[in-house]
Design an enzyme around this catalytic site. Structure first.
Site, PDB file in Angstrom:
ATOM      1  CB  SER A   1      22.466  47.509 -48.271  1.00  0.00           C
ATOM      2  OG  SER A   1      21.922  48.669 -47.500  1.00  0.00           O
TER       3      SER A   1
ATOM      4  CG  HIS B   1      23.938  44.035 -50.826  1.00  0.00           C
ATOM      5  ND1 HIS B   1      25.091  43.668 -49.916  1.00  0.00           N
ATOM      6  CD2 HIS B   1      23.874  45.337 -50.726  1.00  0.00           C
ATOM      7  CE1 HIS B   1      25.538  44.781 -49.315  1.00  0.00           C
ATOM      8  NE2 HIS B   1      24.744  45.730 -49.675  1.00  0.00           N
TER       9      HIS B   1
ATOM     10  CE  LYS C   1      28.266  46.308 -50.518  1.00  0.00           C
ATOM     11  NZ  LYS C   1      28.745  46.518 -49.339  1.00  0.00           N
TER      12      LYS C   1
HETATM   13  C1  PLP Z   1      23.785  49.287 -51.971  1.00  0.00           C
HETATM   14  C2  PLP Z   1      25.291  49.784 -51.570  1.00  0.00           C
HETATM   15  N1  PLP Z   1      25.913  50.492 -52.426  1.00  0.00           N
HETATM   16  C3  PLP Z   1      27.030  50.890 -52.619  1.00  0.00           C
HETATM   17  C4  PLP Z   1      27.829  50.474 -51.433  1.00  0.00           C
HETATM   18  C5  PLP Z   1      29.299  50.891 -51.019  1.00  0.00           C
HETATM   19  O1  PLP Z   1      30.221  49.929 -51.747  1.00  0.00           O
HETATM   20  P1  PLP Z   1      31.695  49.661 -51.163  1.00  0.00           P
HETATM   21  O2  PLP Z   1      31.725  49.132 -49.936  1.00  0.00           O
HETATM   22  O3  PLP Z   1      32.578  48.964 -52.073  1.00  0.00           O
HETATM   23  O4  PLP Z   1      32.124  51.236 -51.163  1.00  0.00           O
HETATM   24  C6  PLP Z   1      27.414  49.573 -50.339  1.00  0.00           C
HETATM   25  C7  PLP Z   1      28.123  48.730 -49.227  1.00  0.00           C
HETATM   26  O5  PLP Z   1      28.405  49.277 -48.357  1.00  0.00           O
HETATM   27  C8  PLP Z   1      26.078  49.121 -50.344  1.00  0.00           C
HETATM   28  O6  PLP Z   1      25.374  48.222 -49.465  1.00  0.00           O
END
Ligand code: PLP
Length: 394
Positions: free
Chosen positions: A181, A209, A240
């Protein structure tokens, strides 16, 4: 007590690690309104520009009319409404798995799933750059955790050898992300699948992502590499590229049934509003359609434009993604550059510890299908003018 917090806040400020919220008075999109200023937005994960898409808005509005605004209870009590069920069928069909389960966020999916997969007798092997939700889920599980350096297959292999030697009866779970990320690079999935098979481990892949961005119909990295059936737990988020909110796990029917019975963030939390599920299902339908494929190809054109303008060599961002980190290093310098860009009309967040390591502060530029070529060129021109030496980083 309040003095105590004040002192801690002052300490954060002194280290350039203090964060504050910004009010945005408009819908998400390539341009947003922030405290009276119009900014070109290079900060969001709305990669396909679906967060304010008319088709998704219509789906949500229709679901509000039919199902109201609240789910009323957790899914196992009385909160499973038709939009949740339809979304899960659509997700499973799209991803080609037997079943799917949705959570109220990607974070909730991770902290619910990992403790359901592994307990204190088990072992979790985590990539060093795993998202906080995966780290927290691993910690909550009580399993023995070993962290391997980012994408380091040799170290992962030696952890697997150790786990099999020291914990022969345990379940071993390898946890990683398709696209990291804060770095935008990809996991070496084929090699990871080879290792997990050799050592009889499970593989959990967070496609947060990659979904919507990579692979046929945006089905993610595992689908792009033809490895989906070897990934035991395909996790992701609807928040996302899909433009809405909520997390998901796709996998075998027994896995999903186990999560329904054991994932605490699923069991002990009110179901997400049915309108979110309806909007997310419209996003899945769109992605699976030729229109979705066009949007994804447009995103890749924009990614290429940014990459070329920033002078990233093709080899530098292997495979690529919509995330482009400009590593500054010093926290204060990263904040200053973000502020200077804001004065020029661009929103690019300065990412600092604890999201990345201390001294690895960066500007995280995300590009979307909704940006115009000229917005991208204007941003890059401003970056090069404000900080010419950044040209060489990435
Ligand atoms: C790799 C990754 N996993 C999980 C999440 C969490 O997802 P959410 O924003 O839907 O809680 C994020 C985002 O913040 C992320 O970048």
């Amino acid at each position: 007590m309040s003095d105590h917090f004040q002192a801690q806040l002052d300490e954060l400020r002194a280290q350039s690690l203090h964060r504050k919220l910004r009010e945005i008075g408009s819908a998400q999109g390539p341009e947003i309104q922030i405290v009276g200023q119009q900014l070109v937005n290079f900060s969001s994960n709305d990669y396909l520009g679906l967060a304010n898409d008319p088709v998704l808005r219509q789906a949500a509005t229709a679901a509000v009319e039919e199902f109201g605004v609240g789910a009323g209870a957790s899914r196992l009590i009385s909160g499973t409404q038709s939009p949740h069920v339809r979304l899960e069928s659509a997700l499973a069909k799209w991803k080609g798995t037997q079943a799917a389960l949705c959570f109220s966020s990607g974070y909730a999916a991770a902290v619910g799933t990992l403790p359901a997969l592994a307990g204190k007798q088990d072992v979790i092997l985590l990539d060093k750059l795993s998202h906080a939700s995966l780290i927290d889920g691993a910690k909550l599980s009580g399993a023995t955790i070993r962290v391997f350096p980012h994408n380091h297959l040799g170290k992962l292999e030696s952890h697997l050898e150790w786990a099999r030697r020291e914990h022969p009866e345990s379940r071993v779970v390898i946890v990683t992300e398709s696209v990291f990320s804060m770095d935008g690079n990809r996991a070496p999935l084929r090699e990871l699948v080879g290792l997990k098979k050799r050592f009889g481990a499970l593989l959990l892949l967070d496609e947060a992502h990659a979904i919507g961005v990579i692979g046929p119909h945006g089905r993610g990295l595992a689908a792009e590499e033809g490895l989906a059936k070897h990934v035991d737990v395909q996790m992701g988020t609807l928040s996302k590229a899909l433009g809405v909110s909520g997390g998901y796990v796709c996998g075998s029917r027994p896995l999903i049934e186990w999560l329904v019975n054991r994932a605490r963030s699923f069991i002990f939390s009110t179901a997400p509003p049915p309108a979110f599920a309806a909007a997310a299902m419209a996003a899945v339908d769109l992605l699976a359609s030729p229109l979705g494929e066009d949007r994804r190809l447009l995103l890749w054109e924009r990614i290429e434009t940014l990459r070329k303008a920033l002078n990233f060599g093709a080899g530098k961002v292997q495979g690529g993604s919509a995330i482009h980190p400009l590593v500054v290093g010093d926290e204060q310098a990263a904040l200053q550059l973000a502020r200077a860009l804001q004065v020029e009309g661009f929103l690019v967040p300065a990412i600092r510890y604890p999201t990345v390591a201390k001294g690895a502060a960066r500007l995280r530029v995300t590009v979307t299908a909704s940006h115009t070529e000229s917005q991208i060129h204007a941003l890059v021109e401003a970056i090069h003018r404000l900080q010419p030496e950044l040209k060489a980083t990435g």
